[in-house]
Design an enzyme around this catalytic site. Structure first.
Site, mmCIF file in Angstrom:
data_model
loop_
_atom_site.group_PDB
_atom_site.id
_atom_site.type_symbol
_atom_site.label_atom_id
_atom_site.label_comp_id
_atom_site.label_asym_id
_atom_site.label_seq_id
_atom_site.Cartn_x
_atom_site.Cartn_y
_atom_site.Cartn_z
ATOM 1 N N ARG A 1 41.324 41.124 49.131
ATOM 2 C CA ARG A 1 42.495 40.759 49.940
ATOM 3 C C ARG A 1 42.148 40.239 51.330
ATOM 4 O O ARG A 1 42.980 40.236 52.228
ATOM 5 C CB ARG A 1 43.479 41.932 50.071
ATOM 6 C CG ARG A 1 43.994 42.417 48.747
ATOM 7 C CD ARG A 1 45.281 43.205 48.921
ATOM 8 N NE ARG A 1 45.705 43.716 47.638
ATOM 9 C CZ ARG A 1 45.318 44.883 47.143
ATOM 10 N NH1 ARG A 1 44.526 45.658 47.848
ATOM 11 N NH2 ARG A 1 45.740 45.265 45.967
ATOM 12 N N LYS B 1 44.188 26.959 57.368
ATOM 13 C CA LYS B 1 44.700 26.584 56.037
ATOM 14 C C LYS B 1 43.533 26.533 55.057
ATOM 15 O O LYS B 1 42.521 25.883 55.330
ATOM 16 C CB LYS B 1 45.348 25.203 56.082
ATOM 17 C CG LYS B 1 46.752 25.189 56.610
ATOM 18 C CD LYS B 1 47.320 23.821 56.306
ATOM 19 C CE LYS B 1 48.649 23.586 56.956
ATOM 20 N NZ LYS B 1 49.148 22.231 56.678
ATOM 21 N N ARG C 1 53.799 22.176 63.489
ATOM 22 C CA ARG C 1 52.500 21.955 62.846
ATOM 23 C C ARG C 1 52.580 20.831 61.818
ATOM 24 O O ARG C 1 51.592 20.177 61.521
ATOM 25 C CB ARG C 1 51.994 23.252 62.203
ATOM 26 C CG ARG C 1 50.615 23.077 61.598
ATOM 27 C CD ARG C 1 49.920 24.374 61.257
ATOM 28 N NE ARG C 1 48.612 24.074 60.678
ATOM 29 C CZ ARG C 1 47.704 24.970 60.373
ATOM 30 N NH1 ARG C 1 47.932 26.248 60.602
ATOM 31 N NH2 ARG C 1 46.544 24.605 59.849
ATOM 32 N N ASN D 1 50.556 16.315 59.888
ATOM 33 C CA ASN D 1 50.510 15.671 58.576
ATOM 34 C C ASN D 1 50.962 14.229 58.602
ATOM 35 O O ASN D 1 51.295 13.665 57.555
ATOM 36 C CB ASN D 1 51.360 16.456 57.574
ATOM 37 C CG ASN D 1 50.715 17.784 57.234
ATOM 38 O OD1 ASN D 1 49.510 17.850 57.056
ATOM 39 N ND2 ASN D 1 51.504 18.831 57.178
ATOM 40 N N HIS E 1 50.001 12.008 55.755
ATOM 41 C CA HIS E 1 49.423 12.820 54.690
ATOM 42 C C HIS E 1 50.249 12.847 53.410
ATOM 43 O O HIS E 1 49.695 13.006 52.331
ATOM 44 C CB HIS E 1 49.170 14.247 55.177
ATOM 45 C CG HIS E 1 47.914 14.378 55.980
ATOM 46 N ND1 HIS E 1 47.711 13.691 57.150
ATOM 47 C CD2 HIS E 1 46.783 15.106 55.781
ATOM 48 C CE1 HIS E 1 46.513 14.001 57.641
ATOM 49 N NE2 HIS E 1 45.938 14.869 56.827
ATOM 50 N N HIS F 1 39.767 11.427 51.557
ATOM 51 C CA HIS F 1 40.941 11.954 52.264
ATOM 52 C C HIS F 1 41.244 11.172 53.549
ATOM 53 O O HIS F 1 42.382 10.740 53.772
ATOM 54 C CB HIS F 1 40.736 13.442 52.559
ATOM 55 C CG HIS F 1 41.876 14.064 53.297
ATOM 56 N ND1 HIS F 1 43.093 14.291 52.711
ATOM 57 C CD2 HIS F 1 41.992 14.455 54.582
ATOM 58 C CE1 HIS F 1 43.908 14.820 53.602
ATOM 59 N NE2 HIS F 1 43.265 14.929 54.745
#
Ligand code: NAD
Ligand code: MG
Length: 368
Positions: free
Chosen positions: A125, A147, A245, A249, A252, A274
């Site tokens: 965990r 992330k 946040r 992106n 993206h 990417h």
């Protein structure tokens, strides 16, 4: 010219420091300071490990001879960011007998960082993870902010967790072995910070094209630090991407659709990687913004010129079906309740989230 060691602090509930400079992966004491227990899992890929894993391992061993250091090596490339390789990483923890105070060192680009970070988030965990990014893209983006994820055939990064690193060491010496195409891919994400929130940085990038593309260590360190400052400021305020946040992106949603539809890029094919897909995506986002009356087309043209000057693609690769790309975009994590939610802009330095974008307008910019 010697490059100073810079640091950027990321605040919030789990603060950590990003170190930027030459020679960092050989500084055993600094690396080992983040190991609470006895077990270390060094995760890397088949290209990076032969170049740098020995140095990390030796540095850690010299600082703390009692450490049990396991190694897990992925085949290089986006195609390895899968649940199946995640499973192998978990097996590596088990083989090491890693306890809860274990520490993962993620040595590589964003693929290694995302998969190793996700494995660290899940083993018992959650164990500590230190990011040792070796691509420009991972230094300015993926190693910072917590992330972590793997891809599934339906889309990129759809299975993952938020798991901030304990520290980031961006060793700028590693950039010397980075292929030029990967350097340019990282510069696409650097340009993104200028495009979303920093017109002066955008201007600086217009001026510093030659030094950056030539791999000038001091200019690159400056670009990395500025990018990390931007990312730190945003993720500190919005660690779980409930709000601003999402601005990170820009390009993206389009980019991920291209990557998924085309098949992920790898050293063995010419599919967009990417950063390249994000470059195309930012151009499309700017065009859509102009079409919707949000921004001046001249700003989009200036962004397109800068990306092209950095040797990045600015158009969708031939043969991709607009309707199929739109279908991919509907599966983006930013969408809420079945509406297309996109990051668009008002012009250079002013990105914003637009909650309910008209699909016909999106299709129009996707059309060849
Ligand atoms: P990558 O990890 O595949 O690295 C690109 C290539 O460069 C690989 O072939 C790698 O082996 C090679 N390489 C790495 N370092 C090298 C070095 N120093 N010298 C020579 N070769 C080297 O790709 P990337 O562009 O670093 O990262 C892309 C990934 O990052 C994508 O999966 C993307 O989804 C993810 N990402 C995640 C976040 C996040 O916030 N977690 C943000 C942006 C991107
Ligand atoms: Mg990105």
């Amino acid at each position: 010219m010697s490059t100073p060691h810079r640091t950027v602090d990321v605040g919030g509930a789990t603060p950590y420091t990003i170190h930027i400079g030459p020679g960092l992966i050989s500084q055993g004491e600094a690396l080992a300071a983040h190991v609470r227990g006895r077990h270390v899992l060094l995760v890397s890929d088949s290209t990076v490990a032969p170049l740098y894993a020995g140095a990390v391992r030796e540095a850690l061993h010299a600082a703390r001879p009692e450490l049990a250091i396991g190694t897990f090596i992925l085949p290089a490339g986006e195609a390895s960011k899968t649940l199946s390789h995640f499973g192998h990483a978990v097996d590596a923890f088990a083989t090491l007998g890693a306890t809860r105070d274990a520490c993962v060192f993620a040595l590589g680009g964003g693929v290694v960082g995302d998969l190793a970070g996700f494995a660290a988030a899940c083993w018992m965990r959650g164990v500590d993870c230190v990011q040792l990014p070796t691509t420009l893209l991972s230094m300015v983006d993926s190693s910072v902010g917590g992330k972590t994820a793997v891809d599934i055939p339906q889309g990129k990064n759809l299975v993952g967790a938020f798991h901030p690193p304990r520290a980031v060491f961006a060793d700028t010496d590693a950039l010397r072995s980075l292929p030029p195409r990967e350097l340019r891919a990282g510069l696409a994400e650097v340009i993104k910070y200028g495009a979303i929130r920093d017109p002066l940085f955008f201007q600086w990038l217009e001026a510093e094209r030659e030094t950056l593309l030539a791999g000038d260590a001091s200019a690159l360190a400056q670009a990395i630090a500025r990018s990390c400052e931007h990312k730190a400021e945003i993720v500190e305020r919005d660690p779980l991407e409930r709000g601003e946040r999402a601005l990170l992106n820009l390009g993206h949603t389009f980019g991920h659709a291209i990557e998924t539809e085309q098949g992920y890029g790898s050293p063995d094919n010419d599919n967009l990687n990417h950063g390249e897909a994000v470059a195309v995506g930012m151009v499309l986002a700017a065009r859509l913004s102009a079409a919707l009356g949000l921004a001046d087309a001249a700003d989009g043209a200036r962004l397109t010129r800068l990306l092209a000057d950095y040797g990045l693609p600015t158009a969708i690769p031939a043969g991709l079906d607009p309707a199929a790309l739109l279908a991919r975009m509907r599966l983006d994590k930013k969408n809420l309740a079945g509406r297309l939610r996109l990051v668009l802009w008002r012009g250079i330095g002013r990105a914003e989230v637009v909650p309910d974008v008209d699909e016909a307008a999106v299709l129009a910019v996707l059309a060849p």
